[in-house]
Design a protein around this motif. Sequence first.
Motif, PDB file in Angstrom:
ATOM      1  N   GLN A  28       1.287  -1.276   0.060  1.00 52.80           N
ATOM      2  CA  GLN A  28       0.064   0.073  -0.095  1.00 52.80           C
ATOM      3  C   GLN A  28       1.226   1.273   0.304  1.00 52.80           C
ATOM      4  OE1 GLN A  28      -2.564  -0.938   3.564  1.00 52.80           O
ATOM      5  NE2 GLN A  28      -4.008  -0.744   2.489  1.00 52.80           N
ATOM      6  N   ARG A  32       1.542   4.098  -3.274  1.00 55.28           N
ATOM      7  CA  ARG A  32       1.274   5.538  -3.242  1.00 55.28           C
ATOM      8  C   ARG A  32       2.815   5.548  -4.030  1.00 55.28           C
ATOM      9  NH1 ARG A  32      -4.036   6.910  -3.454  1.00 55.28           N
ATOM     10  NH2 ARG A  32      -3.582   8.436  -2.494  1.00 55.28           N
ATOM     11  N   TYR A  34       5.645   6.893  -0.949  1.00 51.19           N
ATOM     12  CA  TYR A  34       5.856   6.754   0.018  1.00 51.19           C
ATOM     13  C   TYR A  34       7.339   5.982   0.282  1.00 51.19           C
ATOM     14  CZ  TYR A  34       1.187   8.554   0.268  1.00 51.19           C
ATOM     15  OH  TYR A  34      -0.547   8.533   0.047  1.00 51.19           O
ATOM     16  N   THR A 134      -3.884  15.524  -2.214  1.00 48.82           N
ATOM     17  CA  THR A 134      -3.199  14.734  -0.908  1.00 48.82           C
ATOM     18  C   THR A 134      -1.675  14.880  -0.692  1.00 48.82           C
ATOM     19  OG1 THR A 134      -1.973  13.646  -3.484  1.00 48.82           O
ATOM     20  CG2 THR A 134      -4.475  12.697  -2.591  1.00 48.82           C
ATOM     21  N   GLN A 138      -4.516  13.420   4.295  1.00 48.09           N
ATOM     22  CA  GLN A 138      -5.356  11.995   3.463  1.00 48.09           C
ATOM     23  C   GLN A 138      -5.900  11.197   4.647  1.00 48.09           C
ATOM     24  OE1 GLN A 138      -3.867  10.302   0.010  1.00 48.09           O
ATOM     25  NE2 GLN A 138      -1.351  10.618   1.025  1.00 48.09           N
ATOM     26  N   TYR A 140      -7.818   7.441   5.480  1.00 47.48           N
ATOM     27  CA  TYR A 140      -8.208   6.188   5.206  1.00 47.48           C
ATOM     28  C   TYR A 140      -9.305   5.461   5.678  1.00 47.48           C
ATOM     29  CZ  TYR A 140      -6.210   1.493   4.319  1.00 47.48           C
ATOM     30  OH  TYR A 140      -7.158  -0.183   3.308  1.00 47.48           O
ATOM     31  N   ASP A 145      -8.321   2.828   0.607  1.00 42.11           N
ATOM     32  CA  ASP A 145      -8.381   3.345  -0.190  1.00 42.11           C
ATOM     33  C   ASP A 145      -8.146   5.359   0.423  1.00 42.11           C
ATOM     34  OD1 ASP A 145      -6.134   4.130  -1.950  1.00 42.11           O
ATOM     35  OD2 ASP A 145      -7.580   4.185  -3.898  1.00 42.11           O
TER      36      ASP A 145
END
Length: 172
Positions: A28, A32, A34, A134, A138, A140, A145
């Motif tokens: 995840q 993204r 990160y 974003t 953000q 979650y 998502d």
Amino acid sequence: MHSTIFVLNDNPISENDVIDDDYFSVSQIERRGYDYCGVTNLEYEARDYFSGYYSEFFQTEIMKTENEDYPEDNFVQYKMTIKNREKFMKGVYKRYRKALKEFSNALTLEKLLDSEDRDIHYLLYKLQCVMDDTCALQFYSDYGDFESPEQLMRRCKDGDVYYIVAAFDYHF
């Protein structure tokens, strides 16, 4: 760039359900883009974000269980109520129209064909950020998502209640 992800739940959680650094899977995070994601201080982050601009649209109420022996282990979560959704989206709409006008005024066929043109890249990025910013904040949730405040507001309605049960710091 440092940013914050608030984990939302439809119901409050118990102290036994504390969310830790392993909450998000590596895939995840990598998907993204990160390079770091870890739990941060929920009380500090919520106070920072929801006392300024966002306080007009997200009403938050702290729910705190004090640990007298170990204050650093206080259990904190927030009840968050959506409000002024239409006003929030009117601001998004105005910013989008302004960015769209700026983009269309700067756009020429030559610039569009020039893959190295930094102005067009910046304007496209700016246009996208108006509808889905974003970069700073953000959410979650059980929807599976990450959502920007703009996405959350489009999906919710005034009066919807969520519980902010954790905060993560990330950078990309």
